[in-house]
Motif scaffolding. Sequence first.
Motif: not given
Length: 58
Positions: A38-46
């Motif tokens: 999870l990239r907290p800066a923009d909420g993108q999850a993989l």
Amino acid sequence: MIPRTFPPAPAWSPDGHRIKAELDYSRGPEKTWVYGGLRPADGQALTMTASSRNSVFY
């Protein structure tokens, strides 16, 4: 004790005891590993699935 006038709930025997199933703790050959980030800066999850847990899939 008052006799029951309604049917027992699912998974209970007619005399009011819980039906116990045999436990199975094995995973079997069909296990799958799930990796994610999870990239907290923009909420993108993989997420990604893999057949084994090793450094190649990690």
